[in-house]
Scaffold this motif. Sequence first.
Motif, PDB file in Angstrom:
ATOM      1  N   PRO A 102       0.856  -1.076   0.210  1.00  0.00           N
ATOM      2  CA  PRO A 102       0.394   0.437   0.212  1.00  0.00           C
ATOM      3  C   PRO A 102       0.583   1.618  -0.181  1.00  0.00           C
ATOM      4  CG  PRO A 102       0.056  -0.879   2.423  1.00  0.00           C
ATOM      5  CD  PRO A 102       0.436  -2.324   1.690  1.00  0.00           C
ATOM      6  N   VAL A 103       2.045   1.139   0.731  1.00  0.00           N
ATOM      7  CA  VAL A 103       3.070   2.294   0.590  1.00  0.00           C
ATOM      8  C   VAL A 103       4.543   1.549   0.288  1.00  0.00           C
ATOM      9  CG1 VAL A 103       1.890   3.140   2.436  1.00  0.00           C
ATOM     10  CG2 VAL A 103       3.785   2.128   2.866  1.00  0.00           C
ATOM     11  N   GLU A 133      -2.262   2.098  -3.467  1.00  0.00           N
ATOM     12  CA  GLU A 133      -3.160   2.762  -2.559  1.00  0.00           C
ATOM     13  C   GLU A 133      -3.769   1.859  -2.287  1.00  0.00           C
ATOM     14  OE1 GLU A 133      -0.745   7.083  -2.492  1.00  0.00           O
ATOM     15  OE2 GLU A 133      -3.320   6.580  -2.804  1.00  0.00           O
ATOM     16  N   ILE A 135      -5.264  -0.811  -1.482  1.00  0.00           N
ATOM     17  CA  ILE A 135      -5.287  -1.517  -0.709  1.00  0.00           C
ATOM     18  C   ILE A 135      -5.120  -1.773   0.792  1.00  0.00           C
ATOM     19  CG2 ILE A 135      -3.202  -3.345   0.252  1.00  0.00           C
ATOM     20  CD1 ILE A 135      -2.235  -3.807  -2.836  1.00  0.00           C
ATOM     21  N   SER A 136      -4.285  -0.847   1.387  1.00  0.00           N
ATOM     22  CA  SER A 136      -4.369   0.461   2.590  1.00  0.00           C
ATOM     23  C   SER A 136      -3.768  -0.717   3.361  1.00  0.00           C
ATOM     24  CB  SER A 136      -6.000  -0.301   2.755  1.00  0.00           C
ATOM     25  OG  SER A 136      -7.248   1.015   1.962  1.00  0.00           O
ATOM     26  N   VAL A 137      -4.431  -1.461   3.543  1.00  0.00           N
ATOM     27  CA  VAL A 137      -3.249  -2.775   4.139  1.00  0.00           C
ATOM     28  C   VAL A 137      -2.696  -4.065   4.118  1.00  0.00           C
ATOM     29  CG1 VAL A 137      -3.620  -3.008   7.002  1.00  0.00           C
ATOM     30  CG2 VAL A 137      -4.645  -1.694   6.382  1.00  0.00           C
ATOM     31  N   LEU A 152      -6.310  -5.165   3.198  1.00  0.00           N
ATOM     32  CA  LEU A 152      -7.538  -5.045   3.807  1.00  0.00           C
ATOM     33  C   LEU A 152      -9.209  -5.988   3.661  1.00  0.00           C
ATOM     34  CD1 LEU A 152      -8.920  -3.436   6.980  1.00  0.00           C
ATOM     35  CD2 LEU A 152      -8.738  -1.663   5.024  1.00  0.00           C
ATOM     36  N   PHE A 156     -11.885  -7.838   5.325  1.00  0.00           N
ATOM     37  CA  PHE A 156     -13.007  -7.427   5.692  1.00  0.00           C
ATOM     38  C   PHE A 156     -13.490  -8.559   4.958  1.00  0.00           C
ATOM     39  CE2 PHE A 156     -12.807  -3.456   7.436  1.00  0.00           C
ATOM     40  CZ  PHE A 156     -12.773  -2.844   6.619  1.00  0.00           C
ATOM     41  N   LEU A 163     -18.597  -8.089  10.725  1.00  0.00           N
ATOM     42  CA  LEU A 163     -18.608  -6.600  10.607  1.00  0.00           C
ATOM     43  C   LEU A 163     -20.347  -6.201  10.849  1.00  0.00           C
ATOM     44  CD1 LEU A 163     -15.879  -5.565   7.777  1.00  0.00           C
ATOM     45  CD2 LEU A 163     -17.387  -4.090  10.146  1.00  0.00           C
ATOM     46  N   LEU A 167     -22.103  -4.066  13.929  1.00  0.00           N
ATOM     47  CA  LEU A 167     -22.355  -2.525  13.326  1.00  0.00           C
ATOM     48  C   LEU A 167     -24.143  -2.886  12.555  1.00  0.00           C
ATOM     49  CD1 LEU A 167     -19.945  -2.172  10.158  1.00  0.00           C
ATOM     50  CD2 LEU A 167     -19.681  -0.670  12.324  1.00  0.00           C
TER      51      LEU A 167
ATOM     52  N   VAL B 210     -18.014   2.005   7.052  1.00  0.00           N
ATOM     53  CA  VAL B 210     -16.939   2.119   8.194  1.00  0.00           C
ATOM     54  C   VAL B 210     -15.896   1.275   6.952  1.00  0.00           C
ATOM     55  CG1 VAL B 210     -16.761  -0.064  10.247  1.00  0.00           C
ATOM     56  CG2 VAL B 210     -19.263   1.769   9.912  1.00  0.00           C
ATOM     57  N   LYS B 211     -16.150   0.820   6.319  1.00  0.00           N
ATOM     58  CA  LYS B 211     -15.072  -0.133   5.670  1.00  0.00           C
ATOM     59  C   LYS B 211     -14.096   1.080   4.747  1.00  0.00           C
ATOM     60  CE  LYS B 211     -16.641  -4.514   4.514  1.00  0.00           C
ATOM     61  NZ  LYS B 211     -17.204  -4.813   2.966  1.00  0.00           N
ATOM     62  N   ALA B 214     -12.212   3.201   7.619  1.00  0.00           N
ATOM     63  CA  ALA B 214     -10.693   2.758   7.825  1.00  0.00           C
ATOM     64  C   ALA B 214      -9.847   1.761   7.135  1.00  0.00           C
ATOM     65  CB  ALA B 214     -11.710   0.996   8.725  1.00  0.00           C
ATOM     66  N   ARG B 215     -10.410   2.169   5.628  1.00  0.00           N
ATOM     67  CA  ARG B 215      -9.908   1.825   4.591  1.00  0.00           C
ATOM     68  C   ARG B 215      -8.155   3.404   5.061  1.00  0.00           C
ATOM     69  NH1 ARG B 215     -12.969   0.899   1.031  1.00  0.00           N
ATOM     70  NH2 ARG B 215     -13.959  -1.253   1.114  1.00  0.00           N
ATOM     71  N   ILE B 216      -9.274   4.560   5.014  1.00  0.00           N
ATOM     72  CA  ILE B 216      -8.890   5.910   4.795  1.00  0.00           C
ATOM     73  C   ILE B 216      -7.315   6.240   5.918  1.00  0.00           C
ATOM     74  CG2 ILE B 216      -8.888   8.136   4.595  1.00  0.00           C
ATOM     75  CD1 ILE B 216     -11.343   7.095   3.071  1.00  0.00           C
ATOM     76  N   LEU B 218      -6.108   3.780   8.075  1.00  0.00           N
ATOM     77  CA  LEU B 218      -5.126   2.964   8.572  1.00  0.00           C
ATOM     78  C   LEU B 218      -4.138   2.604   7.503  1.00  0.00           C
ATOM     79  CD1 LEU B 218      -7.447  -0.726   8.942  1.00  0.00           C
ATOM     80  CD2 LEU B 218      -5.525   0.247  10.686  1.00  0.00           C
ATOM     81  N   ASN B 219      -4.630   3.350   6.480  1.00  0.00           N
ATOM     82  CA  ASN B 219      -3.639   3.923   5.207  1.00  0.00           C
ATOM     83  C   ASN B 219      -2.588   4.644   5.876  1.00  0.00           C
ATOM     84  OD1 ASN B 219      -2.091   4.313   2.976  1.00  0.00           O
ATOM     85  ND2 ASN B 219      -3.380   4.124   1.482  1.00  0.00           N
TER      86      ASN B 219
END
Lengths: 177, 246
Positions: A102-103, A133, A135-137, A152, A156, A163, A167, B210-211, B214-216, B218-219
């Motif tokens: 992701p980075v 990017e 991918i995030s994590v 990520l 999920f 989830l 939620l 929420v997803k 979380a993406r934004i 966490l990144n």
Amino acid sequence: MIDSPLTSLIQCTYIRSDLVYRISLLGEFFDFIFFTDRGPFVKKDMVDHFANQRKETPQDIDFLKDLPQSFIEIFKRDSFRKVLDKMSEELQHLPTLSITAPVELPTEQMGTIGKWARESIDPNVVLDISIDETISVGCRFVWKDILYDFSLEHYFGSHEKELYTRLTPSTPLVGHT
Amino acid sequence: MMTLLAVFLFLIFGFFVLVAVIIRLNVRLRYITYPVYDQIVKKAQSKANDIINDAQTHAQSIRISAQETAEKIISDRKDENEKFREEYTKHFEEIVAHGKDVLTNQSAELTKLSQKMVDEFKEQSIAANVLVHKKSELISNTLSEESEQIKQSFAEMNIRTAKEQCILIEEIKKNVSEEIAKEISIARDAITAYKKERFNLLDREIVELVKETARIALNKTLSLREHRDQILIALKEAKQNGIFDK
């Protein structure tokens, strides 16, 4: 690939693009040494001359200085190009782990991943790094032409029910019976 | 050779002399022939004028004779017309007089005949009036009886109709209320289903929100080291699942 000069090179280099760069750097270094009247043999103190002439980066200087003498002695004036070409060809056949991160990670961080890969997957494996990017994590990677998703989204997906359960019922909504 | 040359020169000289003579003769011929030509033309012109004058005189005489003949014919025709008109008027008056006599006779006869017919018609109409009067009395009696019967039957029909109407109204009320109840129940079910669907959609949107958050988050909040660790965790999980053993 035992006794190949590529073996020595990949011991300190984990990423394919770095390997390609270092092979071309070696080519420039040997061109400088053999074709500027420095003699038919390469010695380690010639690295400083090369560095001063070409204004290379400190990482490149350190890499050249860290090369063992036994590695350098493999390269002769009339055969170094062939050796480098052979190294490039052998590089194509090394097992590759293509990771999408992701980075952009610095070299030391990638080195840690590379070390783990050499210890756990294959001692000759090289990494091919790309950035996404979205991918995030985590990461996605390709191993033996198959894509695996450990981003990520993957987490999920694997915890989707949990989830939703966490939620939705507890979320206070007006008029929701 | 000299002789031939002399002959040749003589011939050329002779040719030039001939040409000069011809040219002179032409000029003289024209000079001579021009008055002759002029005279011929004048003669022809005077002849033509004579012919034209003769023709004009002749034409005039023909015109005068034609005019006289036409006047004579016209005057003859006028006399004939006058005669014809007089005879026509005479005949017409005779016809009119005769016609008047005939009409007078005919109208007298017609008057007699019409008077006779009128008298007969009067008699007939009196008889018919009497008959009609009798019939109308009969009809009015019959009508009054009939109307009484009709009134009675209408009254009965009214009562029956009113009863049936009441029954029908009751039935319609019952059907309408049943239909309304059905429609209300369908509408309620639709609203319930819609609500449920909307809430499901909202729930899904909340989860997606929420997803995305979380993406934004966490990144942006994870450090490079943490990212590296996450990559290693992912690779280790893959190894545990046997991906690298294939």
